[in-house]
Write a protein that holds these residues in place. Structure first.
Motif, PDB file in Angstrom:
ATOM      1  N   GLY A 182       0.824  -1.198   0.000  1.00 17.95           N
ATOM      2  CA  GLY A 182       0.000   0.000   0.000  1.00 17.95           C
ATOM      3  C   GLY A 182       0.854   1.242   0.000  1.00 17.95           C
TER       4      GLY A 182
ATOM      5  N   PHE B 101      -8.836  -3.865  -4.851  1.00 20.52           N
ATOM      6  CA  PHE B 101      -9.333  -3.811  -3.470  1.00 20.52           C
ATOM      7  C   PHE B 101      -8.214  -3.647  -2.454  1.00 20.52           C
ATOM      8  CE2 PHE B 101      -9.207  -8.417  -4.396  1.00 20.52           C
ATOM      9  CZ  PHE B 101      -8.551  -8.930  -3.280  1.00 20.52           C
ATOM     10  N   LEU B 102      -6.954  -3.871  -2.866  1.00 16.07           N
ATOM     11  CA  LEU B 102      -5.824  -3.609  -1.958  1.00 16.07           C
ATOM     12  C   LEU B 102      -5.885  -2.172  -1.432  1.00 16.07           C
ATOM     13  CD1 LEU B 102      -2.917  -4.194  -0.780  1.00 16.07           C
ATOM     14  CD2 LEU B 102      -2.036  -3.351  -2.945  1.00 16.07           C
TER      15      LEU B 102
ATOM     16  N   LEU C 216      -4.320  -7.381  -9.799  1.00 17.07           N
ATOM     17  CA  LEU C 216      -3.776  -7.428  -8.431  1.00 17.07           C
ATOM     18  C   LEU C 216      -3.329  -8.841  -8.079  1.00 17.07           C
ATOM     19  CD1 LEU C 216      -3.285  -6.305  -5.533  1.00 17.07           C
ATOM     20  CD2 LEU C 216      -5.653  -6.922  -5.018  1.00 17.07           C
TER      21      LEU C 216
ATOM     22  N   GLY D 165       0.645 -11.994  -6.590  1.00 16.79           N
ATOM     23  CA  GLY D 165       0.899 -13.430  -6.507  1.00 16.79           C
ATOM     24  C   GLY D 165       2.338 -13.810  -6.775  1.00 16.79           C
TER      25      GLY D 165
ATOM     26  N   THR E  57       5.939 -10.720  -4.840  1.00 18.33           N
ATOM     27  CA  THR E  57       6.329 -10.795  -3.430  1.00 18.33           C
ATOM     28  C   THR E  57       6.978 -12.155  -3.131  1.00 18.33           C
ATOM     29  OG1 THR E  57       4.075 -11.491  -3.113  1.00 18.33           O
ATOM     30  CG2 THR E  57       4.586  -9.228  -2.529  1.00 18.33           C
TER      31      THR E  57
ATOM     32  N   LEU F 235      10.321 -14.321   6.710  1.00 17.14           N
ATOM     33  CA  LEU F 235       9.262 -13.306   6.640  1.00 17.14           C
ATOM     34  C   LEU F 235       9.415 -12.287   7.763  1.00 17.14           C
ATOM     35  CD1 LEU F 235       6.254 -15.671   5.845  1.00 17.14           C
ATOM     36  CD2 LEU F 235       6.993 -13.757   4.414  1.00 17.14           C
TER      37      LEU F 235
ATOM     38  N   ILE G 149      -8.102  -5.836   7.923  1.00 16.05           N
ATOM     39  CA  ILE G 149      -8.917  -6.223   6.761  1.00 16.05           C
ATOM     40  C   ILE G 149      -8.086  -6.435   5.495  1.00 16.05           C
ATOM     41  CG2 ILE G 149     -11.033  -5.150   7.616  1.00 16.05           C
ATOM     42  CD1 ILE G 149     -10.513  -2.898   5.526  1.00 16.05           C
TER      43      ILE G 149
ATOM     44  N   CYS H  80      -2.820 -10.085   4.028  1.00 17.19           N
ATOM     45  CA  CYS H  80      -2.529 -10.685   2.717  1.00 17.19           C
ATOM     46  C   CYS H  80      -3.427 -11.880   2.411  1.00 17.19           C
ATOM     47  CB  CYS H  80      -1.070 -11.127   2.677  1.00 17.19           C
ATOM     48  SG  CYS H  80      -0.669 -11.988   1.142  1.00 17.19           S
TER      49      CYS H  80
ATOM     50  N   LEU I 109      -0.858 -19.339   0.487  1.00 14.31           N
ATOM     51  CA  LEU I 109      -0.225 -19.788  -0.753  1.00 14.31           C
ATOM     52  C   LEU I 109       1.269 -19.455  -0.739  1.00 14.31           C
ATOM     53  CD1 LEU I 109      -0.430 -20.896  -3.625  1.00 14.31           C
ATOM     54  CD2 LEU I 109      -1.116 -18.628  -4.402  1.00 14.31           C
TER      55      LEU I 109
HETATM   56  C1  HEM Z   1       5.773 -13.655   0.636  1.00 11.80           C
HETATM   57  C2  HEM Z   1       4.830 -13.304  -0.143  1.00 11.80           C
HETATM   58  C3  HEM Z   1       3.861 -12.206   0.165  1.00 11.80           C
HETATM   59  C4  HEM Z   1       3.985 -11.133   0.996  1.00 11.80           C
HETATM   60  C5  HEM Z   1       5.154 -10.767   1.900  1.00 11.80           C
HETATM   61  C6  HEM Z   1       2.754 -10.379   0.892  1.00 11.80           C
HETATM   62  C7  HEM Z   1       2.487  -9.245   1.631  1.00 11.80           C
HETATM   63  C8  HEM Z   1       1.287  -8.561   1.605  1.00 11.80           C
HETATM   64  C9  HEM Z   1       0.990  -7.413   2.420  1.00 11.80           C
HETATM   65  C10 HEM Z   1       1.940  -6.757   3.415  1.00 11.80           C
HETATM   66  C11 HEM Z   1      -0.286  -7.039   2.124  1.00 11.80           C
HETATM   67  C12 HEM Z   1      -1.098  -5.915   2.768  1.00 11.80           C
HETATM   68  C13 HEM Z   1      -0.654  -4.537   2.375  1.00 11.80           C
HETATM   69  C14 HEM Z   1      -1.337  -3.513   3.230  1.00 11.80           C
HETATM   70  O1  HEM Z   1      -1.835  -3.809   4.338  1.00 11.80           O
HETATM   71  O2  HEM Z   1      -1.369  -2.340   2.819  1.00 11.80           O
HETATM   72  C15 HEM Z   1      -0.789  -7.955   1.112  1.00 11.80           C
HETATM   73  C16 HEM Z   1      -2.030  -7.884   0.552  1.00 11.80           C
HETATM   74  C17 HEM Z   1      -2.434  -8.716  -0.450  1.00 11.80           C
HETATM   75  N1  HEM Z   1      -1.776  -9.810  -0.960  1.00 11.80           N
HETATM   76 FE1  HEM Z   1       0.026 -10.468  -0.416  1.00 11.80          FE
HETATM   77  N2  HEM Z   1       1.935 -11.000  -0.009  1.00 11.80           N
HETATM   78  C18 HEM Z   1       2.564 -12.122  -0.464  1.00 11.80           C
HETATM   79  C19 HEM Z   1       2.073 -13.052  -1.357  1.00 11.80           C
HETATM   80  C20 HEM Z   1       0.849 -12.988  -1.953  1.00 11.80           C
HETATM   81  C21 HEM Z   1       0.327 -13.983  -2.863  1.00 11.80           C
HETATM   82  C22 HEM Z   1       1.019 -15.282  -3.286  1.00 11.80           C
HETATM   83  C23 HEM Z   1      -0.883 -13.533  -3.259  1.00 11.80           C
HETATM   84  C24 HEM Z   1      -1.764 -14.310  -4.193  1.00 11.80           C
HETATM   85  C25 HEM Z   1      -2.658 -13.927  -4.905  1.00 11.80           C
HETATM   86  C26 HEM Z   1      -1.139 -12.261  -2.572  1.00 11.80           C
HETATM   87  C27 HEM Z   1      -2.272 -11.490  -2.702  1.00 11.80           C
HETATM   88  C28 HEM Z   1      -2.547 -10.374  -1.940  1.00 11.80           C
HETATM   89  C29 HEM Z   1      -3.779  -9.617  -2.073  1.00 11.80           C
HETATM   90  C30 HEM Z   1      -4.917  -9.903  -3.028  1.00 11.80           C
HETATM   91  C31 HEM Z   1      -3.704  -8.575  -1.140  1.00 11.80           C
HETATM   92  C32 HEM Z   1      -4.749  -7.505  -0.871  1.00 11.80           C
HETATM   93  C33 HEM Z   1      -5.554  -7.897   0.343  1.00 11.80           C
HETATM   94  C34 HEM Z   1      -6.563  -6.848   0.729  1.00 11.80           C
HETATM   95  O3  HEM Z   1      -6.377  -5.664   0.461  1.00 11.80           O
HETATM   96  O4  HEM Z   1      -7.590  -7.240   1.296  1.00 11.80           O
HETATM   97  N3  HEM Z   1      -0.056 -11.977  -1.789  1.00 11.80           N
HETATM   98  N4  HEM Z   1       0.185  -8.874   0.825  1.00 11.80           N
END
Ligand code: HEM
Length: 449
Positions: free
Chosen positions: A2, A126-127, A273, A278, A281, A318, A385, A388, A393
């Protein structure tokens, strides 16, 4: 994630209203760089973080924020915290939300260039949305990412890991990132979404352009590359959506397409997104974990004796060296945070990577110690909310990649200089040459900018 360039957003607020153009973007780029450098020279903590070379070790800067108190005010008009307790509580606080609501951010302004506004996978997804839109869109895709939804993915992920290890097996050296760590998550998320194999390379390119832009665009060349990437990504997804409407499959996009209430923009932004989050990160999780294992021979030994400890190695990576270093929230109303009044709409940088080393939560916080009792208390996946969606996964992919890699190459070692990604938001190696050979003359891991 974000945390799209917080500083440039500020400069834009003050100097950059109206319709963005390439020229205006270039002026704002220059202005924001000059302002950050000036403040950094004066010792401002936010300017030091945002203005430092993106490949520099950021951890001492998080410690200096911590030393100044739970909430630190920057001269640049934003606040920072490295406190675990505060990061966690602000992420869960319904009085705080995403900066993007109504803001003109760097990627957003690039999306505006040209005759028609392009969908923006970060800001329009939606992020970066607040409830109720966030809740509505997240709910549509969450079933695929629950432990139950992912049950069938375990075998697929292991097969993908073995396939890519087969490809590098005959070679004495390979690039851990380009030849392995990036390919596994791309394949997994692309299969889940129904993206054909032939398009992986293109979408890896668009993903990198986007992720690098989270830090702000550095020059006109990057700006044009980002704009072209956004356009191509959208055209590609329009084609995919059209194809899935006519030939539905068993993938996420086919199911989303079947939902007639979903606007085209939401459908594209959600798919973009998932594709970008996916893999951009997880590739860094795998890269950072391998860096940590090579730097800790005792952890390698444990991993070889008991591949089951890959989960603990992933968890500790992590915590200690997370792929997403910080995020941002803003209060909807002026709010008191740990005794400091934070005005409505002012961003607070939540230094997740700093919170993960908070000594109030983690004993001996700078040490890599897989299996520590409080190992899952980290905020690498955020909280509240926006927690991640892909956390399960990512953990599964990270552990499968480590298990497969060290089982196949127990003597894996660094075989050249590691180049880091030029980003402060996303941390991980961009190029990491490794050798599969015997253990003699094992060089130290050498990291360069
Ligand atoms: C090590 C790998 C990953 C890390 C460190 C990571 C980290 C994060 C973080 C920190 C956020 C929240 C950001 C915020 O609060 O502003 C987030 C949100 C999200 N991540 Fe990951 N992520 C990883 C892998 C993945 C994978 C594999 C997917 C698969 C689709 C994914 C899909 C998402 C989605 C869709 C959001 C938005 C959630 C929301 O806003 O409700 N991420 N991730």
């Amino acid at each position: 994630m974000g945390g799209s360039s917080v500083l440039e957003t500020f400069v834009r607020r003050r100097h950059g209203g109206g319709m963005p153009s390439v020229l205006k973007n270039a002026t704002l780029l220059l202005l924001s760089r000059t302002i950050v450098r000036g403040h950094a020279l004066l010792g401002d903590p936010a300017a030091r973080l945002l203005g430092m070379s993106p490949t520099r070790d950021p951890y001492p800067d998080y410690e200096s924020v911590r030393e100044r108190g739970p909430v630190v005010k920057s001269k640049m008009g934003l606040y920072l915290t490295a406190s675990h307790e505060l990061c966690d509580s602000l992420l869960r606080d319904p009085g705080f939300g995403q900066l993007a609501a109504g803001e003109l951010s760097p990627i957003d302004s690039v999306a505006h260039i040209g005759p028609r506004r392009l969908v923006n996978p970060v800001e329009d997804s939606f992020l970066m949305l607040n409830p109720p839109d966030h809740t509505r869109l997240r709910r549509l895709v969450s079933p695929w990412f629950t432990p139950r939804g992912l049950r069938d993915q375990v075998a697929t992920v292991e097969r993908v890991v073995e396939e890519y290890l087969d490809e590098v097996a005959g070679r004495p050296t390979f690039d851990l990132v380009g030849d392995f760590a990036a390919r596994v998550p791309i394949q997994v998320i692309a299969d889940l979404l129904g993206v054909p194999d032939a398009d992986h390379a293109a979408f890896a390119r668009w993903g990198s352009a986007l992720v690098n832009a989270l830090d702000g665009v550095r020059d006109l060349k990057e700006l044009r590359a980002l704009h072209n990437g956004l356009r191509e990504f959208e055209e590609f997804l329009d084609g995919l959506i059209d194809h899935r409407r006519r030939h539905p499959g068993d993938d996420v996009v086919s199911r989303l397409v079947a939902n007639e209430d979903l606007r085209r923009e939401d459908l594209i932004a959600t798919t973009e997104l998932l594709l970008v989050a996916g893999f951009e990160t997880t590739v860094n999780l795998i890269g950072n974990a391998v860096l940590a294992v090579l730097a800790h021979p005792e952890v390698r030994e444990r991993l070889l004796d008991d591949p089951g400890c890959a989960e603990a190695v992933v968890e500790e990576t992590l915590r200690l060296d997370p792929p997403v270093q910080y995020t941002v929230r803003t209060p909807f109303e002026t709010t008191e945070v740990a005794g400091t009044s934070v005005p409505r709409g002012t961003p607070i940088m939540l230094l997740l990577a700093g919170a993960n080393r908070d000594p109030a939560v983690f004993a001996d916080p700078h040490r890599f110690r897989p299996g520590r009792p409080d190992g899952r208390e980290h905020l690498a996946f955020s909280a509240g909310i926006h927690y991640c969606l892909g956390a399960n996964l990512a953990r599964m992919e990270g552990a499968a990649a480590l298990r497969g890699l060290f089982r196949r190459f127990p003597d894996l070692r660094a075989a050249g200089r590691v180049r880091r990604r030029p980003s402060r938001v996303i941390r991980g190696p961009e190029r990491f040459p490794v050798s599969t050979g015997a253990a003699e003359n094992r060089p130290m891991v050498e990291i360069i900018s």
